[in-house]
Design a protein around this motif. Structure first.
Motif, PDB file in Angstrom:
ATOM      1  N   ALA A 169       0.813  -1.222   0.000  1.00 60.74           N
ATOM      2  CA  ALA A 169       0.000   0.000   0.000  1.00 60.74           C
ATOM      3  C   ALA A 169       0.851   1.280   0.000  1.00 60.74           C
ATOM      4  CB  ALA A 169      -0.966  -0.023   1.188  1.00 60.74           C
ATOM      5  N   PRO A 170       1.940   1.353   0.800  1.00 65.65           N
ATOM      6  CA  PRO A 170       2.725   2.599   0.786  1.00 65.65           C
ATOM      7  C   PRO A 170       3.444   2.830  -0.545  1.00 65.65           C
ATOM      8  CG  PRO A 170       3.681   0.990   2.325  1.00 65.65           C
ATOM      9  CD  PRO A 170       2.390   0.418   1.838  1.00 65.65           C
ATOM     10  N   GLU A 171       3.733   1.726  -1.257  1.00 66.07           N
ATOM     11  CA  GLU A 171       4.367   1.834  -2.572  1.00 66.07           C
ATOM     12  C   GLU A 171       3.371   2.449  -3.549  1.00 66.07           C
ATOM     13  OE1 GLU A 171       7.414   1.357  -2.658  1.00 66.07           O
ATOM     14  OE2 GLU A 171       8.048   0.782  -4.661  1.00 66.07           O
ATOM     15  N   TRP A 172       2.144   1.950  -3.527  1.00 62.66           N
ATOM     16  CA  TRP A 172       1.085   2.498  -4.384  1.00 62.66           C
ATOM     17  C   TRP A 172       0.862   3.979  -4.058  1.00 62.66           C
ATOM     18  CZ3 TRP A 172      -1.937   0.059  -8.208  1.00 62.66           C
ATOM     19  CH2 TRP A 172      -2.979   0.847  -8.704  1.00 62.66           C
ATOM     20  N   ALA A 173       0.796   4.287  -2.762  1.00 59.18           N
ATOM     21  CA  ALA A 173       0.499   5.670  -2.341  1.00 59.18           C
ATOM     22  C   ALA A 173       1.571   6.632  -2.858  1.00 59.18           C
ATOM     23  CB  ALA A 173       0.408   5.739  -0.819  1.00 59.18           C
ATOM     24  N   PHE A 174       2.833   6.213  -2.828  1.00 57.77           N
ATOM     25  CA  PHE A 174       3.913   7.108  -3.253  1.00 57.77           C
ATOM     26  C   PHE A 174       3.960   7.258  -4.772  1.00 57.77           C
ATOM     27  CE2 PHE A 174       8.314   7.729  -4.753  1.00 57.77           C
ATOM     28  CZ  PHE A 174       8.591   8.954  -4.161  1.00 57.77           C
ATOM     29  N   TRP A 175       3.995   6.137  -5.482  1.00 56.40           N
ATOM     30  CA  TRP A 175       4.276   6.195  -6.915  1.00 56.40           C
ATOM     31  C   TRP A 175       3.051   6.577  -7.734  1.00 56.40           C
ATOM     32  CZ3 TRP A 175       9.227   6.294  -8.291  1.00 56.40           C
ATOM     33  CH2 TRP A 175      10.175   5.609  -7.524  1.00 56.40           C
ATOM     34  N   MET A 176       1.851   6.246  -7.260  1.00 53.46           N
ATOM     35  CA  MET A 176       0.665   6.536  -8.063  1.00 53.46           C
ATOM     36  C   MET A 176       0.135   7.947  -7.787  1.00 53.46           C
ATOM     37  SD  MET A 176       0.699   3.859  -9.885  1.00 53.46           S
ATOM     38  CE  MET A 176      -0.821   3.645 -10.820  1.00 53.46           C
ATOM     39  N   ASP A 177       0.841   8.702  -6.961  1.00 51.75           N
ATOM     40  CA  ASP A 177       0.460  10.080  -6.645  1.00 51.75           C
ATOM     41  C   ASP A 177       1.037  11.014  -7.728  1.00 51.75           C
ATOM     42  OD1 ASP A 177       0.299  12.661  -5.688  1.00 51.75           O
ATOM     43  OD2 ASP A 177       0.726  12.096  -3.604  1.00 51.75           O
ATOM     44  N   ASP A 178       0.159  11.649  -8.489  1.00 52.81           N
ATOM     45  CA  ASP A 178       0.621  12.510  -9.591  1.00 52.81           C
ATOM     46  C   ASP A 178       1.438  13.699  -9.097  1.00 52.81           C
ATOM     47  OD1 ASP A 178      -0.470  10.830 -11.430  1.00 52.81           O
ATOM     48  OD2 ASP A 178      -2.266  12.040 -11.808  1.00 52.81           O
ATOM     49  N   ALA A 179       1.159  14.155  -7.874  1.00 53.93           N
ATOM     50  CA  ALA A 179       1.939  15.285  -7.334  1.00 53.93           C
ATOM     51  C   ALA A 179       3.402  14.870  -7.187  1.00 53.93           C
ATOM     52  CB  ALA A 179       1.362  15.734  -5.995  1.00 53.93           C
ATOM     53  N   ASN A 180       3.656  13.639  -6.745  1.00 51.83           N
ATOM     54  CA  ASN A 180       5.042  13.148  -6.637  1.00 51.83           C
ATOM     55  C   ASN A 180       5.682  13.019  -8.014  1.00 51.83           C
ATOM     56  OD1 ASN A 180       4.960  12.987  -3.862  1.00 51.83           O
ATOM     57  ND2 ASN A 180       4.415  10.819  -3.808  1.00 51.83           N
ATOM     58  N   MET A 181       4.890  12.556  -8.983  1.00 51.77           N
ATOM     59  CA  MET A 181       5.421  12.406 -10.341  1.00 51.77           C
ATOM     60  C   MET A 181       5.806  13.767 -10.925  1.00 51.77           C
ATOM     61  SD  MET A 181       3.808  10.524 -13.689  1.00 51.77           S
ATOM     62  CE  MET A 181       2.389  11.590 -13.913  1.00 51.77           C
ATOM     63  N   ASN A 182       4.964  14.751 -10.678  1.00 55.73           N
ATOM     64  CA  ASN A 182       5.176  16.054 -11.316  1.00 55.73           C
ATOM     65  C   ASN A 182       6.437  16.761 -10.825  1.00 55.73           C
ATOM     66  OD1 ASN A 182       2.916  15.618 -12.849  1.00 55.73           O
ATOM     67  ND2 ASN A 182       1.531  16.713 -11.463  1.00 55.73           N
ATOM     68  N   VAL A 183       6.873  16.465  -9.612  1.00 60.78           N
ATOM     69  CA  VAL A 183       8.091  17.123  -9.106  1.00 60.78           C
ATOM     70  C   VAL A 183       9.340  16.242  -9.288  1.00 60.78           C
ATOM     71  CG1 VAL A 183       6.837  18.555  -7.435  1.00 60.78           C
ATOM     72  CG2 VAL A 183       7.730  16.306  -6.718  1.00 60.78           C
ATOM     73  N   ALA A 184       9.168  15.046  -9.883  1.00 61.13           N
ATOM     74  CA  ALA A 184      10.302  14.125 -10.032  1.00 61.13           C
ATOM     75  C   ALA A 184      11.212  14.566 -11.175  1.00 61.13           C
ATOM     76  CB  ALA A 184       9.787  12.715 -10.290  1.00 61.13           C
ATOM     77  N   PRO A 185      12.538  14.296 -11.055  1.00 62.04           N
ATOM     78  CA  PRO A 185      13.438  14.554 -12.185  1.00 62.04           C
ATOM     79  C   PRO A 185      13.074  13.646 -13.369  1.00 62.04           C
ATOM     80  CG  PRO A 185      14.604  13.481 -10.354  1.00 62.04           C
ATOM     81  CD  PRO A 185      13.211  13.778  -9.880  1.00 62.04           C
ATOM     82  N   ALA A 186      13.549  14.035 -14.556  1.00 61.79           N
ATOM     83  CA  ALA A 186      13.087  13.395 -15.802  1.00 61.79           C
ATOM     84  C   ALA A 186      13.254  11.872 -15.796  1.00 61.79           C
ATOM     85  CB  ALA A 186      13.824  14.004 -16.979  1.00 61.79           C
ATOM     86  N   ASP A 187      14.419  11.370 -15.335  1.00 63.67           N
ATOM     87  CA  ASP A 187      14.628   9.914 -15.410  1.00 63.67           C
ATOM     88  C   ASP A 187      13.688   9.170 -14.455  1.00 63.67           C
ATOM     89  OD1 ASP A 187      16.033  11.064 -13.309  1.00 63.67           O
ATOM     90  OD2 ASP A 187      17.604   9.535 -13.315  1.00 63.67           O
ATOM     91  N   LEU A 188      13.390   9.795 -13.311  1.00 64.20           N
ATOM     92  CA  LEU A 188      12.470   9.154 -12.370  1.00 64.20           C
ATOM     93  C   LEU A 188      11.028   9.249 -12.877  1.00 64.20           C
ATOM     94  CD1 LEU A 188      12.847   7.636  -9.719  1.00 64.20           C
ATOM     95  CD2 LEU A 188      12.334   9.741  -8.490  1.00 64.20           C
ATOM     96  N   LYS A 189      10.754  10.293 -13.645  1.00 66.95           N
ATOM     97  CA  LYS A 189       9.411  10.444 -14.219  1.00 66.95           C
ATOM     98  C   LYS A 189       9.084   9.234 -15.105  1.00 66.95           C
ATOM     99  CE  LYS A 189       8.009  14.720 -14.311  1.00 66.95           C
ATOM    100  NZ  LYS A 189       7.958  16.133 -14.660  1.00 66.95           N
ATOM    101  N   GLU A 190      10.099   8.736 -15.802  1.00 66.08           N
ATOM    102  CA  GLU A 190       9.886   7.531 -16.634  1.00 66.08           C
ATOM    103  C   GLU A 190       9.413   6.357 -15.782  1.00 66.08           C
ATOM    104  OE1 GLU A 190      13.140   6.269 -19.161  1.00 66.08           O
ATOM    105  OE2 GLU A 190      13.536   8.374 -19.654  1.00 66.08           O
ATOM    106  N   THR A 191       9.976   6.252 -14.577  1.00 64.04           N
ATOM    107  CA  THR A 191       9.572   5.181 -13.658  1.00 64.04           C
ATOM    108  C   THR A 191       8.094   5.342 -13.286  1.00 64.04           C
ATOM    109  OG1 THR A 191      11.829   5.122 -12.807  1.00 64.04           O
ATOM    110  CG2 THR A 191      10.158   4.100 -11.439  1.00 64.04           C
ATOM    111  N   PHE A 192       7.697   6.593 -12.979  1.00 64.78           N
ATOM    112  CA  PHE A 192       6.284   6.860 -12.653  1.00 64.78           C
ATOM    113  C   PHE A 192       5.370   6.509 -13.835  1.00 64.78           C
ATOM    114  CE2 PHE A 192       8.140   9.641  -9.372  1.00 64.78           C
ATOM    115  CZ  PHE A 192       7.226   9.552  -8.332  1.00 64.78           C
ATOM    116  N   LEU A 193       5.798   6.879 -15.027  1.00 65.96           N
ATOM    117  CA  LEU A 193       4.962   6.621 -16.219  1.00 65.96           C
ATOM    118  C   LEU A 193       4.841   5.121 -16.482  1.00 65.96           C
ATOM    119  CD1 LEU A 193       6.200   9.513 -18.529  1.00 65.96           C
ATOM    120  CD2 LEU A 193       3.948   9.316 -17.432  1.00 65.96           C
ATOM    121  N   ASN A 194       5.948   4.408 -16.268  1.00 66.31           N
ATOM    122  CA  ASN A 194       5.921   2.953 -16.450  1.00 66.31           C
ATOM    123  C   ASN A 194       4.945   2.302 -15.468  1.00 66.31           C
ATOM    124  OD1 ASN A 194       7.124   0.421 -17.616  1.00 66.31           O
ATOM    125  ND2 ASN A 194       7.669   0.129 -15.457  1.00 66.31           N
ATOM    126  N   GLN A 195       4.924   2.787 -14.242  1.00 76.41           N
ATOM    127  CA  GLN A 195       3.989   2.231 -13.248  1.00 76.41           C
ATOM    128  C   GLN A 195       2.543   2.460 -13.674  1.00 76.41           C
ATOM    129  OE1 GLN A 195       5.781   4.605 -10.346  1.00 76.41           O
ATOM    130  NE2 GLN A 195       7.371   3.116  -9.848  1.00 76.41           N
TER     131      GLN A 195
END
Ligand SMILES: [Zn+2]
Length: 322
Positions: A169-195
């Motif tokens: 559940a905490p993994e879902w809460a962190f990565w599926m949160d668009d606010a976290n994705m929007n402030v992530a650096p570009a390479d990490l953003k790819e990880t968010f998009l893949n999820q």
């Protein structure tokens, strides 16, 4: 002292006497074009476990790879492990647990979507006689692509169509949160998009478990945050035997078990990752527990012993009998 070289060895009369003169073109059996299936079965109590190799990725690294050690020290450690300096050997081993009533897959491999030298999980499942339709449950340790990409193939079809998918559940809460994705650096953003590619269209069918809870009979989940916020390890118990499934508590043991203080660039919270690694490795070493690590050399199973400066992984002996 004379240096022992291959040439020196071959020049020795005893060695020369046993080197046969064989014309390779005369071999009766042609050389094989591919590796053998990589499957290793073992037991924990009445549970049958199958370690399935997905392959290996030589992950490019730079002098920024370890945040809290000079690269010269990292290079020394890589040398000591016979590894190149510009790549980290990153093997992948998924685990199938047959509890007697359920077939549970822990992490799903790369789905052939990370490296051309990985993606063999499905072939190895077939070689092990395990039908993808027979997997009842998929339990995910964390959301990095090498653990979740095998949920789907390249065309976004489910590889294990009958499996309940369980995620921390905490993994879902962190990565599926668009606010976290929007402030992530570009390479990490790819990880968010893949999820989102893996989970968005099946979100209603994904069960979120709280680390600490049992996900199947005898499969206990243990919070292990740091590498990612919801990173989870698993303790499998059957009869009087146990196995600790370490996930990414440490990546290659030749680097991170020997140097448990090192914070890798891919850890979301490096300080927490180190504290978690030491807590879990101390428990495994003190209790002499059998462990398996997702990025340990195949069959990825063995023990950890405490040394003066860290830990050493002692691989299992291959057991011909179950
Ligand atoms: Zn990983």
């Amino acid at each position: 002292m004379a240096k022992l070289t291959r040439r020196g060895l071959l020049a020795g009369t005893a060695a020369a006497a046993i080197v046969p003169h064989v014309d390779p073109s005369a071999a009766a059996t042609p050389a094989a074009g591919q590796q053998a299936p990589a499957i290793y079965r073992y037991r924990i109590g009445s549970y049958q476990l199958t370690a399935l190799y997905d392959g290996i990725w030589y992950r490019p690294i730079t002098d920024k790879f370890i945040r809290n050690a000079p690269f010269a020290e990292v290079e020394q450690a890589l040398d000591a492990a016979f590894m190149p300096h510009d790549k980290l050997a990153t093997p992948f081993t998924a685990l199938v647990v047959n509890t007697g009533t359920k077939l549970v897959l822990i992490d799903t491999g790369t789905g052939g979507q990370i490296s051309p030298s990985a993606g063999a999980l499905r072939d190895n499942l077939i070689a092990a006689g395990i039908n993808t339709h027979a997997v009842d449950q998929i339990v995910i340790s964390h959301f990095h692509p090498d653990h979740i990409n095998g949920v789907k193939d390249k065309d976004n079809n489910l590889i294990f169509p009958n499996a309940e998918i369980m995620v921390p559940a905490p993994e879902w809460a962190f990565w599926m949160d668009d606010a976290n994705m929007n402030v992530a650096p570009a390479d990490l953003k790819e990880t968010f998009l893949n999820q989102r590619r893996i989970f968005s269209d099946i979100a209603n069918n994904v069960t979120r478990y709280a680390p600490g809870q049992e996900v199947a009979s005898g499969i206990e989940t243990v919070p292990a945050p740091g590498h990612t916020p919801g990173h989870t390890v698993f303790a499998i118990h059957s009869g009087d035997q146990s196995l600790l499934v370490l996930g990414d508590t440490a990546q290659h043991p030749a680097v991170f078990a020997r140097h448990p203080d090192w914070q890798a660039a891919f850890d979301v919270d490096g300080t927490q990752a180190v504290a978690t690694r030491k807590r879990i490795f101390d428990r495994a070493a003190a209790d002499r527990m059998l462990v398996t690590g997702y990025h340990f050399p195949f069959p990825a199973c063995g023990h950890l012993i405490k040394t003066a400066s860290g830990y050493e992984h002692v691989p299992v002996e291959w057991q011909p009998n179950m």
